[in-house]
Enzyme design. Structure first.
Site, PDB file in Angstrom:
ATOM      1  N   SER A 104       0.632  -1.260   0.106  1.00 41.94           N
ATOM      2  CA  SER A 104       0.149   0.061  -0.054  1.00 41.94           C
ATOM      3  C   SER A 104       0.635   1.341   0.093  1.00 41.94           C
ATOM      4  O   SER A 104       0.635   2.233  -0.701  1.00 41.94           O
ATOM      5  CB  SER A 104      -1.108  -0.099   1.186  1.00 41.94           C
ATOM      6  OG  SER A 104      -1.533  -1.141   1.166  1.00 41.94           O
ATOM      7  N   SER A 121       3.614  -6.044  -3.256  1.00 41.69           N
ATOM      8  CA  SER A 121       3.478  -6.367  -1.938  1.00 41.69           C
ATOM      9  C   SER A 121       4.345  -7.666  -1.509  1.00 41.69           C
ATOM     10  O   SER A 121       4.078  -8.662  -2.346  1.00 41.69           O
ATOM     11  CB  SER A 121       1.978  -6.400  -1.588  1.00 41.69           C
ATOM     12  OG  SER A 121       1.740  -6.805  -0.591  1.00 41.69           O
ATOM     13  N   HIS A 150       0.782 -12.746  -0.796  1.00 43.26           N
ATOM     14  CA  HIS A 150       1.395 -12.417  -1.930  1.00 43.26           C
ATOM     15  C   HIS A 150       2.437 -13.444  -2.150  1.00 43.26           C
ATOM     16  O   HIS A 150       2.931 -14.633  -1.487  1.00 43.26           O
ATOM     17  CB  HIS A 150       2.086 -11.107  -1.994  1.00 43.26           C
ATOM     18  CG  HIS A 150       0.898 -10.314  -2.144  1.00 43.26           C
ATOM     19  ND1 HIS A 150       0.036 -10.106  -3.114  1.00 43.26           N
ATOM     20  CD2 HIS A 150       0.313  -9.449  -1.250  1.00 43.26           C
ATOM     21  CE1 HIS A 150      -0.978  -9.135  -2.911  1.00 43.26           C
ATOM     22  NE2 HIS A 150      -0.653  -8.815  -1.499  1.00 43.26           N
TER      23      HIS A 150
END
Length: 427
Positions: free
Chosen positions: A78, A206, A211
């Site tokens: 983010s 990320s 992930h």
């Protein structure tokens, strides 16, 4: 001591056999082995608690892996998106910089942190729809959305499936737009044989446990543009103008010879700030884990592709389920297996999801669905280009299940057989 850590890891391993309906099948998760635990302990024993040698080593290795010149670690994916968008507003870009009120095209059916930095920088998101089956937008939709104030495009490769990024990159070049690839779900995917994350001006990744690689938390901003890389680094590191690493003092050999702003001549360059920045760095503990994970990336990607393909073949022909498809000319690095229940089906998505969850099969929605319907964005400035009917359909009828490397063939087969059993009982 590290030998003892390895022994401890083996003792903690869950070797219980898979029990259908009892063992939880997560939709995503980290695959952590003995070398990962050892790397973390070794870094802790060395008290490498801030960004340092391991961070720089990972940045260099990851940039080489993605065939880009610069990679900058961050504390999350983010934050990576925030840095990528904010970098485009830098005064160092002159007339090219984005200013409040400029528009950025993005996808309505996605994850909030692809969109939030647009709003956080006073920019206007322009939402476009997606195709079913690939869950990506198209170059045609993006081109139709371009207006007089459009300055950039940021799109995520949906669940590891590339959007038609070569065409979108060409469109961006033709119209003088910046392109940011949110590559958080798609590390290792290719389009026309070229890695995703390498087509645009900037890409982001990320390292959250869901992930392809994990550092627990963490992210990365990558670019082949050295000017943009320098801006990203400044914004990440408090906004300072100096590029010395922590512990370095005079890399430029003129630390006390600068004059910037209205500061007195000779002001210490380590404390000159040229951007309104953040502190979004990662730590060496995270980077140490990232390095051991990076060594396993190829096997992780292969497992994701194998699990996805096994599930796709098992569910082929099952009525009422709209199954996913790879974008033409791509080789995805799958994040999940997405399913849309046909709106005409004799059952609703919620019923199928409840059935799967009752069998300990974890499911997730396609993130936020149509973001324009989320309470956070209802009153935010935005523009919609064309219909968002597929994004609405995704909001009502779509979910996904896992294909991550921690799942076995037996688990994948159980997911498929459970879906077929449910549909068969409602056919």
């Amino acid at each position: 001591m590290l030998d003892e850590v390895r022994k401890y890891h083996e003792e903690q391993r869950n070797n219980r056999p898979f029990e259908p309906g009892v063992t939880e099948i997560w939709p995503s998760g980290a695959v952590l082995e003995a070398d990962d635990r050892i790397a973390l302990v070794e870094a802790a024993l060395d008290l490498r608690i801030a960004a340092g040698h391991s961070s720089r080593k990972f940045e260099s290795a990851f940039a080489r892996r993605l065939k880009l010149r610069k990679a900058h670690l961050t504390n999350s994916g983010s934050s990576a998106n925030l840095l990528a968008i904010t970098a485009l507003t830098s005064h160092h870009l002159g007339d090219q910089r984005l200013v409040p009120g400029d528009e950025v095209i993005t996808v309505a059916a996605g994850f909030p942190t692809t969109v939030n930095p647009i709003l956080q920088n006073g920019l206007i998101p322009v939402f476009v729809d997606v195709d079913l089956r690939t869950y990506n937008t198209t170059a045609e939709r993006i081109e139709a959305a371009i207006g007089p104030r459009t300055r950039a495009i940021i799109v995520a490769h949906a669940l590891g499936n590339p959007f038609p990024v070569a065409e979108v990159a060409q469109l961006a070049e033709d119209h003088g737009l910046f392109l940011i690839e949110d590559n958080c779900d798609a590390v290792g995917a290719t389009y026309d044989g070229k890695l995703t994350g390498t087509f645009g001006d900037i890409s982001t990744v990320s390292f959250y446990p869901a992930h392809h690689l994990t550092m627990g938390e963490g992210g990365c901003v990558l670019t082949g543009n050295l000017a943009l890389a320098r801006i990203v680094e400044s914004l990440r590191d408090w906004g300072r103008d100096c590029w010395c690493e922590p512990g370095e003092s005079n890399k430029c050999l003129k630390r006390f010879n600068y004059q910037m702003g209205t500061l007195p001549a000779g002001y210490d360059h380590k404390y000159i700030f040229s951007h309104v920045g953040y502190n979004l760095k990662a730590t060496d503990l995270q980077a140490a884990l990232g390095l051991t994970q990076l060594a396993k990336l190829d096997s992780f990607i292969a497992a994701r592709r194998s699990n996805w393909q096994r599930l796709r073949e098992s569910l082929d022909g099952v009525p009422w389920l709209i199954l996913p498809e790879a974008t033409p000319r791509s080789d995805p690095s799958w994040f999940g297996f997405v399913v849309t229940v046909d709106p005409e089906a004799p059952f609703h998505r919620a019923a199928l999801v409840d059935f799967l969850e009752s069998r300990k099969i974890g499911t997730r929605r396609l993130f936020a669905g149509n973001l324009t319907r989320q309470p956070a964005y209802v009153d935010q400035p935005h523009r919609v280009s064309g219909s968002l009917e597929n994004s609405d359909l995704v909001t009502e009828h779509t979910f996904w299940v896992g294909v991550y490397p921690g799942l076995t063939e037996e688990m994948i087969d159980y997911i498929a057989s459970s879906m077929k059993e449910f549909v068969g009982a409602h056919g």
